[in-house]
Structures are given as structure tokens and as C-alpha cells.
Design a protein around this motif. Structure first.
Motif, short mmCIF file in Angstrom:
data_model
loop_
_atom_site.label_atom_id
_atom_site.label_comp_id
_atom_site.label_asym_id
_atom_site.label_seq_id
_atom_site.Cartn_x
_atom_site.Cartn_y
_atom_site.Cartn_z
N ALA A 1 -17.43 41.07 -41.97
CA ALA A 1 -16.21 41.89 -41.85
C ALA A 1 -15.89 42.65 -43.13
O ALA A 1 -15.09 43.60 -43.09
CB ALA A 1 -15.03 40.99 -41.48
N LEU A 2 -16.52 42.27 -44.24
CA LEU A 2 -16.23 42.92 -45.53
C LEU A 2 -17.27 43.98 -45.85
O LEU A 2 -18.42 43.91 -45.39
CB LEU A 2 -16.21 41.87 -46.64
N PRO A 3 -16.91 45.01 -46.68
CA PRO A 3 -17.90 46.01 -47.10
C PRO A 3 -19.09 45.36 -47.79
O PRO A 3 -18.93 44.36 -48.51
CB PRO A 3 -17.12 46.90 -48.08
N GLU A 4 -20.27 45.89 -47.56
CA GLU A 4 -21.48 45.31 -48.15
C GLU A 4 -21.51 45.56 -49.66
O GLU A 4 -21.44 46.71 -50.11
CB GLU A 4 -22.72 45.90 -47.51
N PRO A 5 -21.62 44.51 -50.47
CA PRO A 5 -21.67 44.69 -51.93
C PRO A 5 -22.92 45.47 -52.36
O PRO A 5 -23.96 45.42 -51.68
CB PRO A 5 -21.71 43.26 -52.47
N TYR A 6 -22.80 46.16 -53.46
CA TYR A 6 -23.95 46.86 -54.05
C TYR A 6 -23.96 46.63 -55.56
O TYR A 6 -22.92 46.37 -56.17
CB TYR A 6 -23.90 48.36 -53.73
N PHE A 7 -25.14 46.71 -56.16
CA PHE A 7 -25.29 46.46 -57.59
C PHE A 7 -26.11 47.58 -58.23
O PHE A 7 -27.18 47.93 -57.73
CB PHE A 7 -25.98 45.11 -57.84
N ILE A 8 -25.58 48.13 -59.33
CA ILE A 8 -26.21 49.26 -60.03
C ILE A 8 -26.27 48.92 -61.52
O ILE A 8 -25.31 48.39 -62.09
CB ILE A 8 -25.40 50.56 -59.85
N ARG A 9 -27.38 49.25 -62.15
CA ARG A 9 -27.54 48.98 -63.59
C ARG A 9 -26.88 50.09 -64.42
O ARG A 9 -26.94 51.27 -64.05
CB ARG A 9 -29.01 48.87 -63.95
N GLY A 10 -26.27 49.71 -65.52
CA GLY A 10 -25.68 50.67 -66.44
C GLY A 10 -26.72 51.33 -67.32
O GLY A 10 -27.92 51.01 -67.25
N SER A 11 -26.28 52.25 -68.15
CA SER A 11 -27.18 53.01 -69.03
C SER A 11 -27.78 52.11 -70.10
O SER A 11 -27.05 51.47 -70.87
CB SER A 11 -26.40 54.15 -69.68
N GLU A 12 -29.09 52.09 -70.18
CA GLU A 12 -29.75 51.28 -71.20
C GLU A 12 -29.51 51.82 -72.61
O GLU A 12 -29.23 51.04 -73.53
CB GLU A 12 -31.25 51.20 -70.91
N PRO A 13 -29.58 53.15 -72.85
CA PRO A 13 -29.27 53.65 -74.20
C PRO A 13 -27.85 53.30 -74.65
O PRO A 13 -27.64 52.91 -75.80
CB PRO A 13 -29.45 55.16 -74.07
N LEU A 14 -26.86 53.42 -73.75
CA LEU A 14 -25.49 53.07 -74.13
C LEU A 14 -25.33 51.57 -74.29
O LEU A 14 -24.55 51.11 -75.14
CB LEU A 14 -24.50 53.61 -73.09
#
Length: 260
Positions: free
Chosen positions: A137-150
Motif C-alpha cells: 500500500a506504500l510507495p515503493e522505496p528507491y535508493f540513489i548514490r550521492g556525488s562521489e567527488p562531493l
């Protein structure tokens, strides 16, 4: 930053301010510090506001507004979110600085976009769904990696690094209640116990998942650093969080200008 009042706390460090604008919760101060041109911008609360801010920041630099067509040369922005959050482990004390290597989203925003670059961390997302027995019933979670240089730029031995979860609300989505209870309060324990490779979920906040997703898809660099203003497990709180946030602001500006 989320808080409009935090913009002036950043721009107070600038040697010169060339632009100040405000519309609703969106406050912008652009100036220079140590030869660097920096914009301090408030987004207000939530991934829906990040959707507005990221798309329109990209439009300013990568779309010819007179012809309404993309420019031939892409310009990449460095986007650093300075925020506050709630820590999810006993060993993260209020006042700790948390760097988000990966941002996970309960908001669903990413799924509304086509992503030719396929930035979704599929194995991580699937592992999280399995571990938590995620309710359909809940929105499907998603995972994204942040900027490696930052990430490398802002990393510090005193920082806590790992995953951050962005939620579409402050109460039930973060398993708080006043007169309405979360639909599954047991999810919090599953989130706290989740591990993927060498990463754990360190904190809750409300913006980074959309920031990371849109920045990745639009070919910008994004990273989040937050002060833990409370610990959700020990129920400890930081009395003077503004001092801690001001220290984080100064630390980030020193890293950005090369004075650290």
C-alpha cells in the motif's frame, strides 16, 4: 537548505552579496566567498519542493529560456544540502554530523521520471524491500548514490557516513504519532536493523532522495550533510541545534573554498 531562515546564516559569511530574492519559502542569496560564486537557497520542506527547485535550477543553466530549447553545452552544478535530521542508532549522538553516501526515498518521486542512466541502486532497493517486507500500500522505496567527488570533498574523520531515508511526512512516515498512528510501527525496527554491504541507515530527513535522484538524472553533483538534532532510539535531543548547524555551515564553506 530547507529552512528559509538558514539562508542568511550562510550568506553572512559571504564577502559580497549580488542577488537576494524571495518567493514563498524559496529564499535565494548569491554572492562570493574566497573567489567562489555561491548561492544559498532554501527549498522549504519536502521532496515535492525539491522537484521544483532542481528542475528550475537546471533550467537556468541548461535551457535557453528565449527559445525554450536545451543548450548545446551542459553545465553541471554542485549542490550541497545542509540540513537537520533524526539519528537512528544509539552510537550517533545528537550534534553528530551525518554525510549521506546514499539517499533512499519513501516519496516515490523518482518513479515518475524516465531514467535513461538507470541510477537506481536496484540490488539495494530489492534487499530493502525484502528485509522490511514492504507493505504494497506504500510507495515503493528507491535508493540513489550521492556525488562521489562531493562526498570526498566533504568527508571528515568526525562524520558519520552511510544511508539516509527521506520521508514524505514528519509524523506517520517517520513513525511518530499524535492522534493518528502509523499503519505499521514495526517498520522502524526493520529499518534500523537493515544493512547492505557496509552501509546502514543512519537518519531520517525529508529532501535528499529527490535531490540525489534529480541531480543524477540531470547530470549534476549532489550531497547531503546533516546535523543530528535528536536520536530516535535513545530519545536524546540537542538543546542548541542552531550552534551545531552554524558550525556545519562554516565547515562546509571552508571545504568548498579550500580553507580546510
Amino acid at each position: 537548505v530547507g529552512d528559509p531562515g538558514r539562508v542568511s546564516r550562510i550568506s553572512s559569511h559571504f564577502e559580497h552579496i549580488e542577488v537576494t530574492k524571495q518567493n514563498r519559502e524559496f529564499v535565494t542569496h548569491t554572492g562570493t566567498l574566497q573567489g567562489k560564486r555561491i548561492t544559498a537557497l532554501s527549498t522549504g520542506i519536502g521532496t515535492d519542493n525539491i522537484d521544483i527547485v532542481l528542475n528550475e535550477l537546471d533550467a537556468l543553466v541548461n535551457i535557453d529560456l528565449s527559445s525554450r530549447t536545451p543548450r548545446a553545452r551542459h553545465r553541471a552544478l554542485n549542490l550541497i544540502r545542509i540540513g537537520t535530521s533524526g539519528a537512528l542508532h544509539e552510537d550517533i549522538s545528537p550534534g553528530a554530523r551525518i554525510l549521506s553516501e546514499v539517499a533512499g526515498g519513501f516519496d516515490g518521486l523518482y518513479h515518475f521520471y524516465q531514467d535513461p542512466g538507470k541510477h537506481l541502486l536496484t540490488s539495494l532497493s530489492e534487499s530493502f524491500l525484502t528485509h522490511t517486507q514492504w507493505p504494497l500500500a506504500l510507495p515503493e522505496p528507491y535508493f540513489i548514490r550521492g556525488s562521489e567527488p562531493l562526498r570526498k570533498l566533504l568527508s571528515d574523520p568526525g562524520m558519520v557516513s552511510g544511508m539516509t531515508l527521506s520521508t514524505p511526512g514528519f509524523y506517520a512516515p517517520q513513525f511518530r504519532s499524535l492522534r493518528l498512528d502509523p499503519m505499521d510501527s514495526g517498520l522502524l525496527d526493520k529499518i534500523v536493523s537493515f544493512r547492505f554491504e557496509n552501509l546502514r541507515i543512519n537518519n531520517f530527513e525529508m529532501e535528499s532522495s529527490a535531490l540525489y535522484a534529480l541531480a543524477a538524472m540531470l547530470n549534476h553533483h549532489a550531497i547531503t550533510v546533516c546535523v543530528a538534532v535528536a536520536n530516535r532510539i535513545t530519545l536524546e535531543f540537542l538543546d542548541d541545534y542552531q550552534t551545531a548547524v552554524d558550525g556545519l555551515i562554516k565547515g562546509v564553506l571552508n571545504k568548498v573554498t579550500g580553507n580546510d
